[in-house]
Design an enzyme around this catalytic site. Structure first.
Site, PDB file in Angstrom:
ATOM      1  N   ASP A  97      37.513  58.642   6.997  1.00  0.00           N
ATOM      2  CA  ASP A  97      38.966  58.648   7.146  1.00  0.00           C
ATOM      3  C   ASP A  97      39.567  59.692   6.206  1.00  0.00           C
ATOM      4  O   ASP A  97      38.959  60.061   5.194  1.00  0.00           O
ATOM      5  CB  ASP A  97      39.494  57.248   6.818  1.00  0.00           C
ATOM      6  CG  ASP A  97      40.992  57.162   6.859  1.00  0.00           C
ATOM      7  OD1 ASP A  97      41.594  57.672   7.816  1.00  0.00           O
ATOM      8  OD2 ASP A  97      41.575  56.590   5.913  1.00  0.00           O
ATOM      9  N   ASP A 126      43.574  60.125   5.197  1.00  0.00           N
ATOM     10  CA  ASP A 126      44.647  59.626   4.332  1.00  0.00           C
ATOM     11  C   ASP A 126      44.272  58.273   3.723  1.00  0.00           C
ATOM     12  O   ASP A 126      43.902  57.334   4.430  1.00  0.00           O
ATOM     13  CB  ASP A 126      45.942  59.479   5.127  1.00  0.00           C
ATOM     14  CG  ASP A 126      46.371  60.789   5.775  1.00  0.00           C
ATOM     15  OD1 ASP A 126      45.693  61.809   5.555  1.00  0.00           O
ATOM     16  OD2 ASP A 126      47.369  60.786   6.528  1.00  0.00           O
ATOM     17  N   CYS A 183      43.731  61.706  16.066  1.00  0.00           N
ATOM     18  CA  CYS A 183      44.557  61.094  17.105  1.00  0.00           C
ATOM     19  C   CYS A 183      46.022  61.276  16.710  1.00  0.00           C
ATOM     20  O   CYS A 183      46.428  60.828  15.636  1.00  0.00           O
ATOM     21  CB  CYS A 183      44.241  59.612  17.250  1.00  0.00           C
ATOM     22  SG  CYS A 183      45.421  58.740  18.321  1.00  0.00           S
ATOM     23  N   HIS A 211      48.678  60.043  18.292  1.00  0.00           N
ATOM     24  CA  HIS A 211      49.530  59.054  18.941  1.00  0.00           C
ATOM     25  C   HIS A 211      49.998  57.959  17.985  1.00  0.00           C
ATOM     26  O   HIS A 211      49.374  57.705  16.960  1.00  0.00           O
ATOM     27  CB  HIS A 211      48.783  58.417  20.120  1.00  0.00           C
ATOM     28  CG  HIS A 211      48.282  59.407  21.109  1.00  0.00           C
ATOM     29  ND1 HIS A 211      46.949  59.699  21.270  1.00  0.00           N
ATOM     30  CD2 HIS A 211      48.948  60.200  21.989  1.00  0.00           C
ATOM     31  CE1 HIS A 211      46.798  60.614  22.206  1.00  0.00           C
ATOM     32  NE2 HIS A 211      47.995  60.942  22.652  1.00  0.00           N
ATOM     33  N   CYS A 213      47.133  54.561  23.464  1.00  0.00           N
ATOM     34  CA  CYS A 213      46.053  55.495  23.789  1.00  0.00           C
ATOM     35  C   CYS A 213      44.696  54.845  23.512  1.00  0.00           C
ATOM     36  O   CYS A 213      44.612  53.784  22.894  1.00  0.00           O
ATOM     37  CB  CYS A 213      46.193  56.775  22.971  1.00  0.00           C
ATOM     38  SG  CYS A 213      45.812  56.540  21.214  1.00  0.00           S
ATOM     39  N   CYS A 216      42.251  56.736  21.987  1.00  0.00           N
ATOM     40  CA  CYS A 216      41.588  57.562  20.970  1.00  0.00           C
ATOM     41  C   CYS A 216      41.988  57.172  19.548  1.00  0.00           C
ATOM     42  O   CYS A 216      41.377  57.622  18.579  1.00  0.00           O
ATOM     43  CB  CYS A 216      41.864  59.050  21.203  1.00  0.00           C
ATOM     44  SG  CYS A 216      43.607  59.517  21.149  1.00  0.00           S
ATOM     45  N   ASP A 276      39.810  53.276   4.270  1.00  0.00           N
ATOM     46  CA  ASP A 276      40.500  52.285   3.444  1.00  0.00           C
ATOM     47  C   ASP A 276      41.131  51.155   4.237  1.00  0.00           C
ATOM     48  O   ASP A 276      41.581  50.171   3.651  1.00  0.00           O
ATOM     49  CB  ASP A 276      41.578  52.970   2.600  1.00  0.00           C
ATOM     50  CG  ASP A 276      42.682  53.586   3.459  1.00  0.00           C
ATOM     51  OD1 ASP A 276      42.352  54.271   4.454  1.00  0.00           O
ATOM     52  OD2 ASP A 276      43.871  53.396   3.144  1.00  0.00           O
TER      53      ASP A 276
END
EC number: 3.1.3.15
Length: 364
Positions: free
Chosen positions: A10, A12, A93, A95, A101, A103, A130
């Protein structure tokens, strides 16, 4: 094509700090790397490939213009590249949750190529993130997750777990390892314990909260273990918890061996929003004093009343004297703090300090 060990990471809140105000990194001023992420990735890059997977709500819309995203993102990537850290893919992604969605994490469409071509080895690949959605993504991929936390599971600890570094100055001793298989009409259990190394713990009992608690013991105990249990969960989790404790206690006792050179005693008193205390003596004389008041019957799929029963079972099979107590308001945190403090205290007790038997009687 040979399957590879891949870390799906990941962005952020894991690689870089996520602002708690708007949850967007849309300027260079907001770009802040998580502590020790670069040294950790440098350690890991010889063993793993890296793939970044990130949800960026509304990217490319007026609420989050593409140009605002690109500037700090490109600066982040440039810094990683300058330090010798490369990502095979950066999958994003754009969205929002309401877009529906397929994804957006924890959905797997972003990783469709990796799934269809079987590019990753499920046994040695992980999702690191996280959020709970990162853990769910790992489940959807059929691999394990490491949930990042700046204190409880930071990048130093992640690297330590994934690389399985030796944690005990064991001298010329044989590494302390034990394997216990226990099969009854109610459960079929296998436990493996490595007291002198860390690494990723493979724990599957069928009781999710209990798996998490067992992982706390090994993580805070500074050792590695695998636990596999198939129990009669269609009845309840009692036999699974009890028999796992018996098997784990037996494995720990066998791995510790004749106790020559160990510290023997341990004491921990951590203070968070819960106050948990643990004292332990690997005395050869089983005893437990347990003090906790739980106001709920269940935490997730785990009966709170089984907490005391677990520690009683493990103390008696380890032949340990154990005192445990906790105070607090959150039942999840109270139970978790007991497992953590038990692990921390056990870590002190099993530490190698010399070659003498820590007893004036000459036997333990």
């Amino acid at each position: 094509m040979t399957q590879q060990s891949i870390l799906f990471i990941d962005r952020d809140g894991t690689l870089i700090d996520e602002p708690k105000t708007d949850f967007q990194i849309d300027s260079l001023e907001k770009l802040k790397f998580e502590p020790n992420v670069i040294p950790a990735l440098l350690k890991l890059k010889n063993k793993y490939r890296f793939v970044m997977v990130s949800n960026q709500d509304g990217l490319g819309t007026s609420s989050f213009p593409q140009a605002d995203f690109d500037k700090p993102h490109n600066a982040m990537m440039a810094l990683f590249n300058s330090q010798g850290i490369e990502f095979d893919d950066v999958l994003i992604c754009p969205h929002k949750p309401e877009d529906g969605c397929d994804c957006r994490k924890p959905q797997t469409k972003l990783l469709q190529k990796y799934i269809e071509r079987e590019l990753f080895d499920p046994a040695t690949s992980f999702v690191i993130g996280d959020r709970a959605t990162d853990v769910q993504l790992a489940e959807n991929l059929g691999i394990r997750a490491i949930q990042y936390h700046p204190e409880k599971m930071n990048w130093d600890l992640i690297a330590e777990k994934l690389l399985g570094e030796s944690v005990t100055n064991n001298g010329d001793r044989t590494p302390r390892y034990a394997e216990v298989a226990r099969k009854t009409k109610e459960t079929d259990i296998k436990v493996q314990v490595w007291l002198d190394e860390t690494g990723v713990n493979d724990i599957k009992t069928g009781v999710g909260f209990f798996d998490h608690m067992l992982d706390q013991i090994a993580t805070h105990g500074g050792f590695r273990m695998n636990v596999s249990c198939k129990g009669d969960l269609w009845i309840d989790e009692h036999h699974t918890v009890e028999d796992t404790a018996l098997a784990l206690g037996t494995a720990l006792k066998q791995a510790i061996g004749d106790k020559r050179g160990i510290a023997r005693f341990g004491f921990v008193l951590p203070m968070d929003e819960c106050k948990a205390e643990c004292t332990m003596d690997l005395s050869g004389r089983p005893f437990i004093k347990f003090k906790a008041d739980f106001k709920r019957d269940k935490v997730g799929d785990f009966s709170t009343e089984l907490t005391e029963h677990f520690f009683q079972s493990i103390a008696f099979t380890m032949l340990a004297t154990l005192h445990l107590a906790v105070e607090g308001d959150n039942e999840h945190h109270k139970i978790e703090s007991l497992f953590k403090v038990f692990g921390r205290t056990l870590r002190q007790c099993i530490r190698i300090e010399g070659n003498e038997l820590p007893s004036s009687k000459g036997v333990l």
